[in-house]
Design an enzyme around this catalytic site. Structure first.
Site, PDB file in Angstrom:
ATOM      1  CD  GLU A   1      -3.962   2.610  -6.605  1.00  0.00           C
ATOM      2  OE1 GLU A   1      -4.034   3.832  -6.871  1.00  0.00           O
ATOM      3  OE2 GLU A   1      -3.100   1.866  -7.095  1.00  0.00           O
TER       4      GLU A   1
ATOM      5  CE  LYS B   1      -0.019   4.140 -11.078  1.00  0.00           C
ATOM      6  NZ  LYS B   1      -0.269   3.168 -10.020  1.00  0.00           N
TER       7      LYS B   1
ATOM      8  NE  ARG C   1       2.189  -2.803  -5.276  1.00  0.00           N
ATOM      9  CZ  ARG C   1       2.770  -1.847  -4.557  1.00  0.00           C
ATOM     10  NH1 ARG C   1       3.892  -2.087  -3.938  1.00  0.00           N
ATOM     11  NH2 ARG C   1       2.216  -0.664  -4.473  1.00  0.00           N
TER      12      ARG C   1
HETATM   13  O1  LIG Z   1       1.588  -0.860  -7.743  1.00  0.00           O
HETATM   14  C1  LIG Z   1       1.228   0.115  -8.364  1.00  0.00           C
HETATM   15  O2  LIG Z   1       0.361   0.071  -9.221  1.00  0.00           O
HETATM   16  C2  LIG Z   1       1.855   1.403  -8.038  1.00  0.00           C
HETATM   17  O3  LIG Z   1       1.245   2.425  -8.219  1.00  0.00           O
HETATM   18  C3  LIG Z   1       3.232   1.377  -7.507  1.00  0.00           C
HETATM   19  C4  LIG Z   1       3.526   2.159  -6.261  1.00  0.00           C
HETATM   20  O4  LIG Z   1       3.113   1.513  -5.141  1.00  0.00           O
HETATM   21  C5  LIG Z   1       2.938   3.504  -6.247  1.00  0.00           C
HETATM   22  O5  LIG Z   1       3.506   4.159  -7.315  1.00  0.00           O
HETATM   23  C6  LIG Z   1       3.213   4.243  -4.995  1.00  0.00           C
HETATM   24  O6  LIG Z   1       4.491   4.665  -5.044  1.00  0.00           O
HETATM   25  P1  LIG Z   1       5.204   5.506  -3.938  1.00  0.00           P
HETATM   26  O7  LIG Z   1       4.252   6.592  -3.504  1.00  0.00           O
HETATM   27  O8  LIG Z   1       6.419   6.000  -4.629  1.00  0.00           O
HETATM   28  O9  LIG Z   1       5.515   4.548  -2.838  1.00  0.00           O
END
Ligand SMILES: O=C(O)C(=O)C[C@H](O)[C@H](O)COP(=O)(O)O
Length: 213
Positions: A45, A133, A49
């Site tokens: 994925e 999700k 961003r």
């Molecule tokens: O932007 C999105 O849609 C997300 O999913 C946010 C975060 O980037 C993920 O949740 C990964 O989070 P971490 O593994 O805690 O770094």
């Protein structure tokens, strides 16, 4: 085109962990994706961003053999369509809006829609979704939350994401209502910046081994 659950599950069941990436350039996205695929993580994925995200999705879709690239952090219909045109095989959203549900219904690409509460899950079920999700997972109640909803919300499966690490991933993956987890830990910034693709392949292999409980 409806909800496309089977198509989504065919991607989410490829591996226990979906790497969630924020890539700064196409030049790093390609070797990074190759390193993850080499370690067994084919579904990747790339979040919208960064400026480079759409070009990176296109490049990985075109050039990285074996990768199933999807887009994350999709917040609206315009981003959904751009991500699809770039070659995304699946779309991930942190939460859900009517606009996203409308664009998704007409699209050939499956949506993994975000939900964090029982009511949000129920609304998605009314729309026909059974795979979601769970975001942000740790902050919204973690594995204990998913365990508690498994009986009242039977028939719903989750890809928890947010705050998941190699230390807590198994507590999620052992739950019958968890298909896979999402996480950024398989592609740490330091290793990506250093171009240490071998170390990333090792992290991917370790992530793949998390299934064997
Ligand atoms: O932007 C999105 O849609 C997300 O999913 C946010 C975060 O980037 C993920 O949740 C990964 O989070 P971490 O593994 O805690 O770094």
């Amino acid at each position: 085109m409806g909800v496309k659950t089977e198509k989504l599950l065919s991607i989410l069941t490829l591996q226990p962990v979906i790497p969630v990436l924020a890539v700064d350039s196409v030049a790093t996205a390609i070797p990074l994706a190759r390193a993850l695929v080499a370690g067994g993580l084919k579904a990747i994925e790339i979040t919208l961003r960064t400026e480079a995200a759409l070009d990176a999705i296109r490049a990985v879709a075109d050039e990285v053999e074996g990768a199933e690239v999807g887009s994350g952090t999709i917040l609206n219909a315009a981003q959904f369509e751009k991500a699809m045109r770039a070659g995304s095989k699946f779309i991930v959203t942190p939460g859900t809006t009517q606009e996203l549900l409308d664009v998704s219904r007409k699209a050939p690409v499956p949506l993994l829609p975000g939900a964090a509460t029982v009511s949000e899950v129920m609304s998605l079920r009314e729309e026909g979704y059974s795979v979601m999700k769970f975001f942000p997972a740790e902050q919204s109640g973690g594995a204990a939350f998913l365990k508690s909803v498994s009986s009242p919300l039977a028939g719903t499966s989750f890809c928890p994401t947010g705050g998941i690490t190699p230390a807590n991933a198994k507590s999620y993956l052992s739950l019958p209502n968890v298909v896979c987890v999402g996480g950024s830990w398989v592609a740490p910034k330091e290793l990506v910046t250093a171009g240490d693709w071998k170390a990333i392949t090792r992290l991917a292999e370790e992530a793949c081994a998390l299934t064997a409980s």
